[in-house]
Structures are given as C-alpha cells and as structure tokens.
Design a protein around this motif. Structure first.
Motif, PDB file in Angstrom:
ATOM      1  N   ARG A 161      41.664  46.103 -22.885  1.00 15.47           N
ATOM      2  CA  ARG A 161      41.200  47.237 -23.696  1.00 15.47           C
ATOM      3  C   ARG A 161      40.966  46.852 -25.151  1.00 15.47           C
TER       4      ARG A 161
ATOM      5  N   LYS B  92      34.744  42.199 -21.221  1.00 20.17           N
ATOM      6  CA  LYS B  92      34.843  43.290 -20.258  1.00 20.17           C
ATOM      7  C   LYS B  92      35.272  42.724 -18.903  1.00 20.17           C
TER       8      LYS B  92
ATOM      9  N   SER C 278      35.829  43.959 -14.669  1.00 16.60           N
ATOM     10  CA  SER C 278      35.705  44.950 -13.604  1.00 16.60           C
ATOM     11  C   SER C 278      36.541  44.457 -12.446  1.00 16.60           C
TER      12      SER C 278
ATOM     13  N   ILE D 234      29.957  48.684  -9.596  1.00 22.23           N
ATOM     14  CA  ILE D 234      30.426  49.895 -10.254  1.00 22.23           C
ATOM     15  C   ILE D 234      29.622  50.141 -11.520  1.00 22.23           C
ATOM     16  N   PRO D 235      29.470  51.398 -11.908  1.00 24.77           N
ATOM     17  CA  PRO D 235      28.611  51.721 -13.042  1.00 24.77           C
ATOM     18  C   PRO D 235      29.213  51.423 -14.420  1.00 24.77           C
ATOM     19  N   ASP D 236      30.516  51.259 -14.515  1.00 28.80           N
ATOM     20  CA  ASP D 236      31.123  51.033 -15.822  1.00 28.80           C
ATOM     21  C   ASP D 236      31.959  49.760 -15.829  1.00 28.80           C
ATOM     22  N   ARG D 237      32.166  49.235 -17.006  1.00 31.21           N
ATOM     23  CA  ARG D 237      32.948  48.013 -17.171  1.00 31.21           C
ATOM     24  C   ARG D 237      34.302  48.371 -17.755  1.00 31.21           C
ATOM     25  N   ASN D 238      35.204  47.401 -17.756  1.00 29.24           N
ATOM     26  CA  ASN D 238      36.605  47.632 -18.115  1.00 29.24           C
ATOM     27  C   ASN D 238      37.161  48.740 -17.235  1.00 29.24           C
ATOM     28  N   SER D 239      37.033  48.529 -15.943  1.00 30.13           N
ATOM     29  CA  SER D 239      37.445  49.541 -14.998  1.00 30.13           C
ATOM     30  C   SER D 239      38.136  48.915 -13.795  1.00 30.13           C
TER      31      SER D 239
ATOM     32  N   TYR E  65      38.752  49.840  -9.676  1.00 25.28           N
ATOM     33  CA  TYR E  65      38.423  50.653  -8.523  1.00 25.28           C
ATOM     34  C   TYR E  65      39.246  50.166  -7.335  1.00 25.28           C
TER      35      TYR E  65
ATOM     36  N   ARG F 290      39.382  55.563  -8.709  1.00 30.21           N
ATOM     37  CA  ARG F 290      39.010  54.864  -9.939  1.00 30.21           C
ATOM     38  C   ARG F 290      40.079  55.158 -10.993  1.00 30.21           C
TER      39      ARG F 290
ATOM     40  N   ASN G 243      41.750  54.832 -17.059  1.00 28.37           N
ATOM     41  CA  ASN G 243      41.865  54.080 -18.320  1.00 28.37           C
ATOM     42  C   ASN G 243      42.502  54.913 -19.435  1.00 28.37           C
TER      43      ASN G 243
END
Length: 106
Positions: A22, A27, A29, A64-69, A71, A102, A105
């Motif tokens: 963070r 980034k 995933s 996945i559509p976002d990073r730093n995530s 799932y 998901r 965060n």
C-alpha cells in the motif's frame, strides 16, 4: 507463486503482502485458489508448478480490473473474522466464470 498447506496460511501471507504494498509505488495483484497441484523439478535446475488452482489464481490476478488487490476464489475457506474485509466478485473471461471474494483494502 506460493504454495501453502492451509488456506489460512495463504490468506495471511497474501494480506501481509497487500498491506506492505500500500505504501509502495509498485502494484501487486494476488489471486488465491485451492486444489491439487503438481510440483516438479526442471531439467536445468529449479522447480515449477502446474495444475488447475495455478491457472485459476493466475487468471484472477491477471484479469482483475484493479491493481493492489487480492481476489480469493470460492474454493478457498476464509475464516469468519476475515470476512468483514471482503466483498463478492464475479469475473468472466473467455467464457470462464470465476467467483469468490475481493479484499476491500481497508
């Protein structure tokens, strides 16, 4: 790729990695799936891993559509005290539907 004997170990490692990233400009995933895998030695040295869970976790983390995530596919058992930090997701790519949770965060 990381392999863990227990779902809780994999989840804890993934949440720790996510938290540490963070504050970074990099980034990450992370996708987690559960099941049997094949670990084998490579001819030139080192090891590799293959199997359904590897493919599912890879698909989740790449598409996945976002990073730093983070799932987590439905096959993984998430301890009840962690569930407040997750929401359901559905990912459909190339005719394959993956479902799970998901990380929010927070």
């Amino acid at each position: 790729i990381f392999v863990a004997d227990k779902d809780s170990e994999a989840l804890e490692l993934a949440e720790d990695v996510l938290a540490s990233m963070r504050t970074s400009e990099d980034k990450v995933s992370i996708g987690i799936a559960r099941g049997d895998v094949l670990l084998f030695n490579l001819e030139g040295g080192g090891k590799d891993i293959a199997g359904g869970p590897v493919n599912v976790a890879s698909k989740i983390s790449e598409d996945i559509p976002d990073r730093n995530s983070l799932y987590v596919e439905n096959s993984v058992k998430i301890p009840l005290h962690h569930l407040a930090h997750y929401e359901p997701f559905t990912l459909e790519k190339s005719g394959v539907v993956l479902k799970g949770l998901r990380h929010l965060n927070v």
